[in-house]
Design a protein around this motif. Sequence first.
Motif, mmCIF file in Angstrom:
data_model
loop_
_atom_site.group_PDB
_atom_site.id
_atom_site.type_symbol
_atom_site.label_atom_id
_atom_site.label_comp_id
_atom_site.label_asym_id
_atom_site.label_seq_id
_atom_site.Cartn_x
_atom_site.Cartn_y
_atom_site.Cartn_z
ATOM 1 N N LYS A 1 4.348 9.610 3.297
ATOM 2 C CA LYS A 1 3.783 9.353 4.625
ATOM 3 C C LYS A 1 3.927 10.589 5.517
ATOM 4 N N GLN A 2 5.100 11.214 5.467
ATOM 5 C CA GLN A 2 5.328 12.417 6.275
ATOM 6 C C GLN A 2 4.499 13.598 5.779
ATOM 7 N N SER B 1 11.687 5.519 -0.933
ATOM 8 C CA SER B 1 11.927 6.895 -0.474
ATOM 9 C C SER B 1 10.708 7.775 -0.719
ATOM 10 N N LEU B 2 10.102 7.637 -1.891
ATOM 11 C CA LEU B 2 8.901 8.409 -2.194
ATOM 12 C C LEU B 2 7.789 8.091 -1.208
ATOM 13 N N ASP B 3 7.612 6.820 -0.896
ATOM 14 C CA ASP B 3 6.535 6.408 -0.001
ATOM 15 C C ASP B 3 6.753 6.932 1.410
ATOM 16 N N GLU B 4 7.995 6.864 1.880
ATOM 17 C CA GLU B 4 8.285 7.356 3.230
ATOM 18 C C GLU B 4 8.093 8.869 3.309
ATOM 19 N N CYS B 5 8.466 9.583 2.244
ATOM 20 C CA CYS B 5 8.240 11.030 2.200
ATOM 21 C C CYS B 5 6.747 11.347 2.119
ATOM 22 N N SER C 1 11.190 13.448 8.285
ATOM 23 C CA SER C 1 10.174 14.104 9.106
ATOM 24 C C SER C 1 9.830 15.439 8.465
ATOM 25 N N PHE C 2 8.759 16.078 8.934
ATOM 26 C CA PHE C 2 8.351 17.364 8.355
ATOM 27 C C PHE C 2 8.639 18.501 9.326
ATOM 28 N N VAL D 1 0.853 -1.182 0.000
ATOM 29 C CA VAL D 1 0.000 0.000 0.000
ATOM 30 C C VAL D 1 0.892 1.236 0.000
ATOM 31 N N PHE D 2 0.794 2.051 -1.040
ATOM 32 C CA PHE D 2 1.602 3.263 -1.138
ATOM 33 C C PHE D 2 0.844 4.453 -0.559
#
Length: 233
Positions: free
Chosen positions: A209-210, A203-207, A181-182, A62-63
């Motif tokens: 998420k933030q 990397s895109l998915d983790e960004c 983090s943001f 799940v993206f």
Amino acid sequence: MKVFDIIANALFPCKCYSCGQIVGENEFLCEYCYEMLEYIDTTKHCPRCGAYKKNCECNNRVFHFERVTAPFINDGVAKKAMYRYKFRKISSHTDFFAREMAKTVKTVYSDIDFDGIVYVPMHPLKKLRHGFNQSQLLAKGLSKILCIDVFEDLLKCKYNRKSQHNMPFDERFQNVKGMYSFNYRIEGKTILLVDDIKTTGASLDECAKQLLLAGAEHIYCITGLVTVKKGKK
């Protein structure tokens, strides 16, 4: 200045960034290499994960972003040019990739009104060693062409972890977990998230998420290249 330019061009002629052939002033690739560029056929790719439809990754993961796209396959001429840009610090490649990425955004995301552009951040130590953040430069190039503001320093990279470049696919998501983090909130915004290459999308998915935690409502991704599995198109 004209005499100086003539001498400079004679001593240091512009060369194709792929094959090294001499090209005209301000040209990026020779005619042959332009013909060899492998553009993405959006009819053959999943609009959500960017992979070939036969290799769609959406059933396995799940993206947090809604879609990802790119102008080029991570192969051949485009790959060679991007990797020269990324690893040899040839920042002049920015204009070429930004233009092609902007064309893709205008085509694939023609119905989307973006509030801002965000790039995948780089750890300060890594950026100091590398000399620049290629994703940041691409974001600024896109900003000029698309007339969309960049949300500078919205995301930050907290850890200077091992590079994803030579890492097995199944380790990449774990490697970037908790890395970003943001810094401030962007309530209800529609974001264009920029990176140089999408391989697994970790990397895109983790960004993404933030960005959702920061209040973004929709996140769409654009990269210069998308890596696809061989043999199934």
